[in-house]
Design a protein around this motif. Sequence first.
Motif, PDB file in Angstrom:
ATOM      1  N   MET A 122      -3.431 -20.544  -1.937  1.00 43.28           N
ATOM      2  CA  MET A 122      -2.093 -20.163  -1.853  1.00 43.28           C
ATOM      3  C   MET A 122      -1.753 -18.608  -1.300  1.00 43.28           C
ATOM      4  O   MET A 122      -0.804 -18.482  -0.501  1.00 43.28           O
ATOM      5  CB  MET A 122      -1.266 -20.453  -3.061  1.00 43.28           C
ATOM      6  N   LEU A 123      -2.486 -17.933  -1.893  1.00 40.85           N
ATOM      7  CA  LEU A 123      -2.362 -16.310  -1.717  1.00 40.85           C
ATOM      8  C   LEU A 123      -2.861 -16.081  -0.104  1.00 40.85           C
ATOM      9  O   LEU A 123      -1.978 -15.497   0.518  1.00 40.85           O
ATOM     10  CB  LEU A 123      -2.969 -15.466  -2.633  1.00 40.85           C
ATOM     11  N   TRP A 130       3.934 -10.634  -2.023  1.00 42.01           N
ATOM     12  CA  TRP A 130       2.270 -10.737  -1.696  1.00 42.01           C
ATOM     13  C   TRP A 130       1.992  -9.333  -2.500  1.00 42.01           C
ATOM     14  O   TRP A 130       0.739  -9.533  -3.408  1.00 42.01           O
ATOM     15  CB  TRP A 130       1.893 -10.339  -0.126  1.00 42.01           C
ATOM     16  N   ALA A 131       2.571  -8.350  -2.579  1.00 36.84           N
ATOM     17  CA  ALA A 131       1.978  -7.117  -3.723  1.00 36.84           C
ATOM     18  C   ALA A 131       1.874  -7.547  -4.940  1.00 36.84           C
ATOM     19  O   ALA A 131       1.051  -7.235  -5.762  1.00 36.84           O
ATOM     20  CB  ALA A 131       3.110  -6.172  -3.391  1.00 36.84           C
ATOM     21  N   VAL A 132       2.918  -8.347  -5.440  1.00 36.74           N
ATOM     22  CA  VAL A 132       3.142  -8.763  -6.943  1.00 36.74           C
ATOM     23  C   VAL A 132       1.920  -9.995  -7.179  1.00 36.74           C
ATOM     24  O   VAL A 132       1.082  -9.934  -7.997  1.00 36.74           O
ATOM     25  CB  VAL A 132       4.463  -9.339  -7.046  1.00 36.74           C
ATOM     26  N   ALA A 133       1.728 -10.815  -5.950  1.00 35.34           N
ATOM     27  CA  ALA A 133       0.718 -11.707  -6.329  1.00 35.34           C
ATOM     28  C   ALA A 133      -0.710 -11.450  -6.223  1.00 35.34           C
ATOM     29  O   ALA A 133      -1.730 -12.130  -6.661  1.00 35.34           O
ATOM     30  CB  ALA A 133       1.228 -13.193  -5.301  1.00 35.34           C
ATOM     31  N   GLY A 134      -0.710 -10.404  -5.314  1.00 37.19           N
ATOM     32  CA  GLY A 134      -2.033 -10.111  -5.073  1.00 37.19           C
ATOM     33  C   GLY A 134      -2.707  -9.170  -5.834  1.00 37.19           C
ATOM     34  O   GLY A 134      -2.231  -8.394  -6.937  1.00 37.19           O
ATOM     35  N   LEU A 187      -0.113  -2.502   0.393  1.00 41.99           N
ATOM     36  CA  LEU A 187       0.936  -3.199   0.546  1.00 41.99           C
ATOM     37  C   LEU A 187       2.240  -2.571   0.066  1.00 41.99           C
ATOM     38  O   LEU A 187       3.126  -2.643   0.749  1.00 41.99           O
ATOM     39  CB  LEU A 187       0.750  -4.610  -0.414  1.00 41.99           C
ATOM     40  N   VAL A 188       2.296  -1.724  -0.951  1.00 42.14           N
ATOM     41  CA  VAL A 188       3.260  -0.729  -1.339  1.00 42.14           C
ATOM     42  C   VAL A 188       3.720   0.146  -0.162  1.00 42.14           C
ATOM     43  O   VAL A 188       4.767   0.323  -0.075  1.00 42.14           O
ATOM     44  CB  VAL A 188       2.915  -0.079  -2.703  1.00 42.14           C
ATOM     45  N   THR A 189       2.782   0.750   0.596  1.00 37.06           N
ATOM     46  CA  THR A 189       2.922   1.531   1.460  1.00 37.06           C
ATOM     47  C   THR A 189       3.435   0.836   2.747  1.00 37.06           C
ATOM     48  O   THR A 189       4.577   1.277   3.149  1.00 37.06           O
ATOM     49  CB  THR A 189       1.879   2.377   2.017  1.00 37.06           C
ATOM     50  N   ALA A 190       2.955  -0.219   3.069  1.00 41.14           N
ATOM     51  CA  ALA A 190       3.767  -1.039   4.052  1.00 41.14           C
ATOM     52  C   ALA A 190       5.147  -1.358   3.859  1.00 41.14           C
ATOM     53  O   ALA A 190       6.181  -1.376   4.418  1.00 41.14           O
ATOM     54  CB  ALA A 190       2.968  -2.418   4.383  1.00 41.14           C
ATOM     55  N   ALA A 191       5.382  -1.819   2.408  1.00 35.63           N
ATOM     56  CA  ALA A 191       6.770  -2.165   1.952  1.00 35.63           C
ATOM     57  C   ALA A 191       7.499  -1.092   2.225  1.00 35.63           C
ATOM     58  O   ALA A 191       8.759  -1.000   2.637  1.00 35.63           O
ATOM     59  CB  ALA A 191       6.668  -2.767   0.367  1.00 35.63           C
ATOM     60  N   ALA A 192       7.098   0.385   1.785  1.00 35.04           N
ATOM     61  CA  ALA A 192       8.047   1.515   1.867  1.00 35.04           C
ATOM     62  C   ALA A 192       8.473   1.717   3.137  1.00 35.04           C
ATOM     63  O   ALA A 192       9.388   2.047   3.469  1.00 35.04           O
ATOM     64  CB  ALA A 192       7.172   2.542   1.251  1.00 35.04           C
ATOM     65  N   LEU A 193       7.418   1.427   4.210  1.00 33.88           N
ATOM     66  CA  LEU A 193       7.717   1.865   5.593  1.00 33.88           C
ATOM     67  C   LEU A 193       8.760   0.884   5.958  1.00 33.88           C
ATOM     68  O   LEU A 193       9.762   1.033   6.743  1.00 33.88           O
ATOM     69  CB  LEU A 193       6.502   1.761   6.549  1.00 33.88           C
ATOM     70  N   GLU A 246      -0.443 -14.449   2.645  1.00 34.70           N
ATOM     71  CA  GLU A 246      -0.850 -13.124   3.342  1.00 34.70           C
ATOM     72  C   GLU A 246      -0.877 -13.515   4.954  1.00 34.70           C
ATOM     73  O   GLU A 246      -0.346 -12.612   5.627  1.00 34.70           O
ATOM     74  CB  GLU A 246      -2.313 -12.782   2.937  1.00 34.70           C
ATOM     75  N   VAL A 247      -1.378 -14.536   5.222  1.00 30.72           N
ATOM     76  CA  VAL A 247      -1.280 -14.798   6.752  1.00 30.72           C
ATOM     77  C   VAL A 247      -0.060 -14.813   7.146  1.00 30.72           C
ATOM     78  O   VAL A 247       0.279 -14.401   8.395  1.00 30.72           O
ATOM     79  CB  VAL A 247      -2.396 -15.893   7.091  1.00 30.72           C
TER      80      VAL A 247
END
Length: 146
Positions: free
Chosen positions: A1-2, A68-72, A79-85, A6-7
């Motif tokens: 599922m994860l 994804w960040a929470v589940a991964g 992921l946090v950096t990507a989310a911040a961007l 991601e994909v």
Amino acid sequence: MLSTLEVTTVVIVGLMVGVEFSVAFVLNRVIDALPEDSAQQAHAHGGRMLGAVMPVWYVGSLVLVAVWAVAGRDGTGLLVTAAALLVLSVIMSLLLLVPINNRNKTWTPENRPADWRQQLDRWARYHYGRLALIAAAFALLAVARG
């Protein structure tokens, strides 16, 4: 599922980057080559059309990255950096691009301001910056998926 999440996230953000890249480097150049009235009308139509779709795409992408960040378990820093961007791109959109687009989408050859081209040029410059942010976020997601 994860893996599916991601994909899906990488594909959706990648498609968004592709659309914004084509706006910056293909569509705007094609539109700007049209005669003045046609160019202005095409920009207004594009502003209405993409202005309706892109907010959902940007926020949806951000939500997918957050899930994804929470589940991964791996790559959380990426992921946090990507989310911040992506958050920065949304803020940039709301503060800089949306106000210009909201004006642009109501313009016609009869009511457009004298500086309409300069306003669209400013929008394009801001758009390049936003594109750089989402492209960097996409790269981080691809590496996190790695």
